[in-house]
Motif scaffolding. Structure first.
Motif, PDB file in Angstrom:
ATOM      1  N   ASP A 258       0.831  -1.177   0.060  1.00  0.00           N
ATOM      2  CA  ASP A 258      -0.035  -0.205  -0.163  1.00  0.00           C
ATOM      3  C   ASP A 258       0.881   1.407   0.112  1.00  0.00           C
ATOM      4  OD1 ASP A 258      -2.369  -1.290   0.016  1.00  0.00           O
ATOM      5  OD2 ASP A 258      -3.082  -0.729   1.981  1.00  0.00           O
TER       6      ASP A 258
ATOM      7  N   ARG B 291       5.261   3.633  -4.415  1.00  0.00           N
ATOM      8  CA  ARG B 291       5.421   4.561  -5.313  1.00  0.00           C
ATOM      9  C   ARG B 291       5.840   4.029  -6.860  1.00  0.00           C
ATOM     10  NH1 ARG B 291       9.898   6.990  -4.368  1.00  0.00           N
ATOM     11  NH2 ARG B 291      10.466   5.811  -2.491  1.00  0.00           N
ATOM     12  N   VAL B 292       5.274   4.612  -7.862  1.00  0.00           N
ATOM     13  CA  VAL B 292       6.066   4.295  -9.297  1.00  0.00           C
ATOM     14  C   VAL B 292       7.386   3.997  -9.289  1.00  0.00           C
ATOM     15  CG1 VAL B 292       5.734   4.416 -11.590  1.00  0.00           C
ATOM     16  CG2 VAL B 292       3.931   5.449 -10.246  1.00  0.00           C
TER      17      VAL B 292
ATOM     18  N   THR C 241      -3.234   0.032  -3.967  1.00  0.00           N
ATOM     19  CA  THR C 241      -3.446   1.563  -4.146  1.00  0.00           C
ATOM     20  C   THR C 241      -2.958   1.916  -5.356  1.00  0.00           C
ATOM     21  OG1 THR C 241      -1.372   1.764  -2.834  1.00  0.00           O
ATOM     22  CG2 THR C 241      -3.382   1.672  -1.475  1.00  0.00           C
ATOM     23  N   ARG C 242      -2.373   1.339  -6.247  1.00  0.00           N
ATOM     24  CA  ARG C 242      -2.015   1.995  -7.459  1.00  0.00           C
ATOM     25  C   ARG C 242      -2.387   0.649  -8.502  1.00  0.00           C
ATOM     26  NH1 ARG C 242       3.910   0.834  -9.433  1.00  0.00           N
ATOM     27  NH2 ARG C 242       4.869  -0.701  -8.006  1.00  0.00           N
TER      28      ARG C 242
ATOM     29  N   GLU D 205       0.164  -1.591 -13.731  1.00  0.00           N
ATOM     30  CA  GLU D 205       1.384  -1.094 -13.412  1.00  0.00           C
ATOM     31  C   GLU D 205       2.183  -1.839 -12.561  1.00  0.00           C
ATOM     32  OE1 GLU D 205       1.684   3.465 -12.400  1.00  0.00           O
ATOM     33  OE2 GLU D 205       1.956   2.469 -10.426  1.00  0.00           O
TER      34      GLU D 205
ATOM     35  N   SER E 190      -9.919  -2.813 -11.891  1.00  0.00           N
ATOM     36  CA  SER E 190      -8.992  -1.764 -11.421  1.00  0.00           C
ATOM     37  C   SER E 190      -9.130  -0.453 -12.408  1.00  0.00           C
ATOM     38  CB  SER E 190      -7.501  -2.219 -11.629  1.00  0.00           C
ATOM     39  OG  SER E 190      -7.155  -2.373 -12.988  1.00  0.00           O
TER      40      SER E 190
END
Length: 528
Positions: free
Chosen positions: A326, A329-330, A392-393, A397, A528
């Motif tokens: 969670d 970051r990318v 959370t992303r 990705e 998503s």
């Protein structure tokens, strides 16, 4: 009672080393200690036949002979585990099951038709099962909230093994871990108070393996070998004279928390006892993710410095990494690749986060209504399964970073370079010290296979293979077996990275590296 004890087959996975085992003329990496311990807990007048189905298969006559079938399994063994239960039911045999998978998800075993569920730790629940049988009960679920005193645990039935079919032997010294990582099911299964055997118990197990003829590497399978540092030091102080007296028949590897680097005495004792490798749960170099998942022990000091110190103590590092925390970051996958490059870790286990049943992560996501049924680790149990919760992303990705990371980390020339760097960075205390032992009578076969496959057939790396091998022989011949072992297992990973990419592609509906859609397959990512 005539009991058929079966250990289900593993699918091809990160740790299965399929191609490497075939090249070495071996069948499996390590033996299953859990079901061997259960065998030791059964009455002495029972007749037992045991098969690790990763080594050899039982026969129809075994099924006809037995009165009860006993199985133990982990999550990743689900397909074969369920098939075995169903076959036993079809043949009218009673079925008893145990192990981490039934303990975590007992409803799966019940749905498949199991009669007796021997859950939690066998020292507590096998006696309950035997009592139920004695009373004529046809089924039952046996559980215990109490944890057994492992100083009373019996020696596993090593005599049931085909020991020369394995890459390594194994013993267990402790159960449980003092830490509180949110995603980990070890503390759910075995508790946060590490319980250890007595040193004499562990030495008796080593003696039994020695007497059976084993000479080679041995995995101490504790989930955190150093969870109870006082007792592990007691063990090591008695292990050191034992291995010396027996002319160093084994070299050891284990799993430990990264705070191992904070204890100089412990590192020295492990090196003197001939530990050659340790698996570390590093998870991520991102400090915010480590704090969020409560892996605080990894935030106290520099992880890179810790790895270097462990190398300097003479230990090869294996390590686990996870994508999908969670708030991540990318670029988390790229940061893991950079970390692996800086530390030279040869075999990083990169996985996608799964919420394991009954963990703190599972409970939190359940409250947040973020769990997704029908996918995830309870379906396939491997590291290349899409998340079983809403992250959370975007999942796409995360999946792309996973496939890109795994693909690059196990590019053959980069992999061999890291193996070479790691072997050269390891300190060897004595000129005669062996860092890894290949199984008895397998070393020459492995060397010949590597000469053919990497030294001659594989054009892209054959020059690198010969150059690095020559430098190892010149500068540090003590690590030759370690280097050859890493080269050998590389053959598995070069195949496995293709399989990992295919598995993610099937789940996404398109190849994350090329964005090419699969024909006639709807993506699963609509959620998503």
């Amino acid at each position: 009672m005539k009991a058929l004890l079966l250990y289900p087959r593993f699918p091809q996975s990160f740790w299965s080393y399929d191609r490497a085992m075939k090249m070495a003329g071996l069948k499996a990496v390590i033996p299953p200690l859990g079901i061997l311990t259960v065998a030791a807990l059964l009455p002495k007048d029972w007749e037992i036949r045991f098969y690790d189905r990763n080594v050899s298969l039982e026969t129809e006559s075994d099924w006809e002979w037995c009165e009860i079938v006993i199985l133990s399994a982990m999550l990743v063994q689900k397909p074969d585990f369920q098939a075995l239960i169903q076959n036993a039911v079809r043949l009218g045999k009673k079925v008893a099951v145990g192990g981490p998978y039934p303990t975590s998800v007992p409803q799966d075993a019940l749905a498949a038709g199991a009669d007796h569920l021997i859950l939690d730790e066998g020292e507590m629940t096998v006696p309950q099962f035997l009592e139920a049988l004695a009373q004529g009960e046809s089924g039952g679920i046996y559980r215990s909230i109490d944890k057994p005193d492992v100083t009373t645990s019996p020696m596993p039935r090593f005599d049931l093994l085909q020991i020369n079919a394995y890459f390594m032997m194994a013993i267990q010294f402790s159960r449980g871990c003092p830490f509180n990582c949110e995603f980990c099911d070890i503390i759910t299964l075995y508790g946060r108070k590490p319980r250890t055997k007595e040193p004499r118990q562990a030495l008796a197990e080593l003696q039994a393996l020695y007497d059976l003829g084993w000479r080679g590497s041995l995995f101490i399978v504790d989930d955190n070998f150093i969870g109870n540092q006082r007792n592990v030091k007691r063990f090591l102080r008695e292990l050191i004279p034992w291995v010396k007296q027996h002319n160093y028949p084994f070299t050891f590897m284990t799993e430990a928390s990264v705070n191992l680097a904070e204890d100089d005495e412990l590192l020295e004792l492990m090196a003197e006892a001939r530990f050659y490798a340790v698996f570390l749960g590093i998870e991520t170099p991102d400090q915010d993710s480590l704090h969020l998942t409560k892996k605080i022990q990894n935030t106290r000091n520099s992880l890179i410095d810790a790895c270097r110190k462990i190398n300097q103590a003479g230990l090869l590092i294996y390590a686990g990494f996870i994508l999908g925390f969670d708030g991540e970051r990318v670029g988390a996958g790229e940061r893991i690749q950079v970390f692996v490059e800086q530390t030279g870790i040869p075999q990083p286990m990169l996985g996608i986060l799964q919420a394991l049943p009954n963990t703190a992560l599972w409970n939190r996501l359940q409250k947040e209504q973020r769990l997704i049924e029908g996918i995830g680790i309870t379906e396939t149990g491997d590291q290349n399964t899409l998340m079983n919760f809403c992250p959370t992303r975007p999942i796409a990705e995360i999946a792309k970073e996973y496939v890109e990371g795994f693909w690059m980390l196990y590019e053959p020339s980069d992999y061999l370079r890291r193996c070479f760097q790691q072997c050269l960075s390891i300190s060897v205390q004595n000129s005669w010290q062996q860092t890894m032992k290949l199984p008895l009578d397998k070393g020459l076969r492995v060397f010949i296979q590597l000469i053919w496959h990497q030294g001659l057939r594989h054009r892209e790396i054959r020059g690198q293979f010969w150059r690095q091998l020559w430098i190892i022989l010149q500068r540090k011949p003590q690590v030759l077996n370690m280097y050859l072992g890493l080269c050998l297992t590389g053959e598995h990973f070069w195949e496995y990275r293709i399989l990992a990419r295919e598995r993610i592609t099937q789940q996404l509906g398109y190849d994350p590296l090329t964005a090419i859609l699969l024909p006639e397959q709807a993506p699963v990512l609509a959620r998503s």
